[in-house]
Design an enzyme around this catalytic site. Structure first.
Site, short mmCIF file in Angstrom:
data_model
loop_
_atom_site.label_atom_id
_atom_site.label_comp_id
_atom_site.label_asym_id
_atom_site.label_seq_id
_atom_site.Cartn_x
_atom_site.Cartn_y
_atom_site.Cartn_z
N ILE A 1 1.17 -0.92 0.31
CA ILE A 1 -0.04 0.28 0.18
C ILE A 1 0.26 1.23 0.12
O ILE A 1 0.42 2.31 -0.90
CB ILE A 1 -0.91 -0.06 0.94
CG1 ILE A 1 -2.48 -1.28 0.80
CG2 ILE A 1 -1.66 1.46 1.82
CD1 ILE A 1 -2.67 -1.49 2.18
N ASP B 1 13.49 2.75 11.01
CA ASP B 1 13.01 1.50 11.58
C ASP B 1 11.92 2.55 12.59
O ASP B 1 12.36 3.36 13.58
CB ASP B 1 13.74 0.79 12.32
CG ASP B 1 13.31 -0.21 13.38
OD1 ASP B 1 12.18 -0.53 13.35
OD2 ASP B 1 13.95 -0.74 13.97
N TYR C 1 -3.18 -8.69 16.48
CA TYR C 1 -3.25 -7.43 14.72
C TYR C 1 -4.15 -6.57 15.29
O TYR C 1 -4.83 -5.75 14.80
CB TYR C 1 -2.94 -7.97 13.94
CG TYR C 1 -3.93 -7.32 12.72
CD1 TYR C 1 -2.30 -7.04 11.83
CD2 TYR C 1 -4.59 -7.13 12.38
CE1 TYR C 1 -2.57 -6.48 10.81
CE2 TYR C 1 -4.50 -6.51 10.62
CZ TYR C 1 -3.79 -6.12 10.10
OH TYR C 1 -3.35 -5.37 8.79
N LYS D 1 -5.24 -2.48 15.82
CA LYS D 1 -5.43 -1.49 14.51
C LYS D 1 -6.58 -0.81 15.28
O LYS D 1 -7.05 0.39 15.37
CB LYS D 1 -5.77 -2.34 13.19
CG LYS D 1 -4.77 -2.71 12.76
CD LYS D 1 -4.16 -1.54 12.03
CE LYS D 1 -2.56 -2.36 11.07
NZ LYS D 1 -2.58 -1.10 10.78
N VAL E 1 -6.08 -6.48 1.62
CA VAL E 1 -5.69 -5.94 0.02
C VAL E 1 -4.64 -6.63 -0.38
O VAL E 1 -3.97 -7.81 -0.02
CB VAL E 1 -5.06 -4.75 0.72
CG1 VAL E 1 -4.62 -3.11 -0.99
CG2 VAL E 1 -5.74 -3.19 1.31
N THR F 1 -1.91 -7.38 -1.43
CA THR F 1 -0.08 -7.44 -1.15
C THR F 1 -0.14 -8.51 -0.43
O THR F 1 -0.49 -9.65 -0.57
CB THR F 1 -0.12 -6.50 -0.55
OG1 THR F 1 -0.21 -6.54 1.12
CG2 THR F 1 -0.89 -4.93 -0.59
N1 LIG Z 1 -2.76 -6.23 2.37
C1 LIG Z 1 -3.65 -5.75 3.31
O1 LIG Z 1 -4.58 -7.30 2.89
C2 LIG Z 1 -4.15 -5.23 4.41
C3 LIG Z 1 -5.76 -5.12 5.37
C4 LIG Z 1 -5.61 -3.93 5.49
C5 LIG Z 1 -5.01 -2.81 6.70
N2 LIG Z 1 -3.61 -3.17 5.79
C6 LIG Z 1 -2.57 -2.27 6.42
O2 LIG Z 1 -2.06 -1.99 5.97
C7 LIG Z 1 -0.30 -1.51 6.06
C8 LIG Z 1 0.51 -2.23 5.21
O3 LIG Z 1 0.62 -3.45 4.90
P1 LIG Z 1 0.75 -3.45 3.46
O4 LIG Z 1 -0.22 -4.54 2.93
O5 LIG Z 1 0.82 -2.93 2.88
O6 LIG Z 1 1.57 -4.93 3.15
P2 LIG Z 1 3.33 -4.86 3.14
O7 LIG Z 1 4.03 -5.93 3.98
O8 LIG Z 1 2.99 -5.01 1.41
O9 LIG Z 1 4.39 -3.60 3.39
C9 LIG Z 1 3.99 -3.08 4.67
C10 LIG Z 1 5.96 -2.19 4.40
O10 LIG Z 1 5.65 -1.89 6.16
C11 LIG Z 1 7.51 -1.83 5.77
N3 LIG Z 1 8.15 -2.73 7.33
C12 LIG Z 1 7.68 -3.04 8.38
N4 LIG Z 1 8.21 -3.31 9.27
C13 LIG Z 1 8.64 -1.90 9.85
C14 LIG Z 1 9.55 -1.14 10.72
N5 LIG Z 1 9.91 -1.47 11.93
N6 LIG Z 1 9.92 -0.15 10.07
C15 LIG Z 1 9.57 0.81 8.83
N7 LIG Z 1 9.56 -0.51 7.92
C16 LIG Z 1 8.74 -1.69 8.03
C17 LIG Z 1 8.09 -3.41 5.12
O11 LIG Z 1 9.47 -3.23 5.38
C18 LIG Z 1 7.32 -3.68 4.35
O12 LIG Z 1 7.48 -2.30 2.83
C19 LIG Z 1 -0.15 -1.87 6.90
O13 LIG Z 1 -0.55 -1.06 8.51
C20 LIG Z 1 -1.82 -3.41 7.28
O14 LIG Z 1 -1.60 -3.25 8.15
C21 LIG Z 1 -3.19 -4.14 5.37
#
Ligand SMILES: NC(=O)c1ccc[n+]([C@@H]2O[C@H](COP(=O)([O-])OP(=O)(O)OC[C@H]3O[C@@H](n4cnc5c(N)ncnc54)[C@H](O)[C@@H]3O)[C@@H](O)[C@H]2O)c1
Length: 276
Positions: free
Chosen positions: A19, A69, A178, A182, A211, A213
């Protein structure tokens, strides 16, 4: 369409993938002047920053990247200092870093260490980033946008979008850390919106269900019936595309959304309305 164009500088946290990366690309396409791609995976963040240069529509667009981080106070401060120093101001910040639980376990078997890890990356991180970015935004001058036939609109001093989840509003089985993380993002978003509204700084959250991803691919491995659940529960019968979440972030940062503050924009295809 001037209402959906950006005119300032952004930090996107978690911009290496999923995202966050798609949101950064969308902001570049919508005329952001510069974007700092921040992620713990610096190699992928730097690659995404490079790619964004080919998508940007602002002629003076700048893309930077930094290893950050989000659970480390000094690392978050260094990230925000870099953006403030290089861009001169921070108009938009999207918090999209996040992780899922290590294992899906019933409440009583949940590992306290995993609870701390997930709450750290999904929740404390947002507190730390909002805290550091809020200070920069508070100290900068408010801006305006020329919306053509709608005239000049005051934009305030900046805005933040936190990626929460549909699980900010409900629970699912075996994901205590989780779900808790949230729900807590809602508390941070509302608290920030309350404390910074006098300064003209907005903070909202987007709450998607699944989503498409890497996090969703992992969910499908752990819960193989996920595609059937989507088929049964969603009006559109598929996961959300990352660009659809990015568009919601763009809207919330755009001149069209200056009246939107402290809210949760749920993206659930009607799942939370009730069963079909
Ligand atoms: N994919 C889904 O289904 C979904 C649904 C609802 C909400 N979300 C939320 O959306 C957000 C993004 O999720 P996504 O699906 O794009 O996941 P993703 O794993 O594709 O991306 C997450 C990113 O966060 C980075 N990250 C992790 N730990 C980190 C740290 N300590 N410091 C800096 N960066 C860090 C990772 O390297 C990665 O690039 C998250 O908060 C997730 O909970 C995702």
């Amino acid at each position: 369409m001037a209402q959906f164009q950006l005119s300032g500088f952004a930090i996107i946290v978690g911009a290496a993938g999923g995202i966050g990366k798609e949101t950064a690309f969308t902001f570049a396409e919508a005329s952001a002047k510069g974007i700092l791609f921040a992620d713990i995976d610096h190699e992928a963040a730097a690659k995404a920053a490079e790619t964004s240069k080919g998508l940007a529509s602002c002629p003076t667009y700048r893309a930077l990247s930094v290893k950050a981080d989000v659970v480390d106070v000094a690392s978050v401060q260094a990230m925000v200092d870099l953006a403030a120093r290089e861009f001169g101001r921070i108009d938009y910040c999207v918090n999209a870093a996040g992780v899922d639980v290590a294992e899906y376990l019933p409440f009583q078997d949940t590992d306290p260490d995993d609870y701390d890890r997930v709450l750290g990356i999904n929740t404390k991180s947002i507190f730390l980033v909002c805290r550091a970015v809020g200070k920069v935004m508070q100290a900068q001058e408010p801006t305006q946008a020329n919306l053509g036939r709608h005239g000049i609109r005051d934009l305030g001093r900046g805005c933040i979008v936190n990626i929460a989840s549909a699980m900010s509003l409900c629970a699912v089985p075996h994901k205590v850390p989780y779900v808790t993380s949230k729900h807590a993002v809602t508390g941070i978003t509302r608290s920030f919106a309350m404390d910074f509204k006098a300064a003209g700084i907005r903070c909202n959250q987007v709450g998607p269900t699944w989503v498409r991803t890497p996090m969703f691919e992992e969910e499908c491995k752990r819960v193989p019936q996920t595609p059937q659940i989507l088929e049964q529960m969603c009006a559109v019968k598929r996961p959300i595309e990352p660009d659809e979440v990015a568009s919601a972030c763009l809207y919330l940062c755009s001149p069209s959304a200056v009246y939107i503050n402290g809210t949760l924009l749920t993206m659930d295809s009607g799942i939370l309305v009730g069963p079909m």
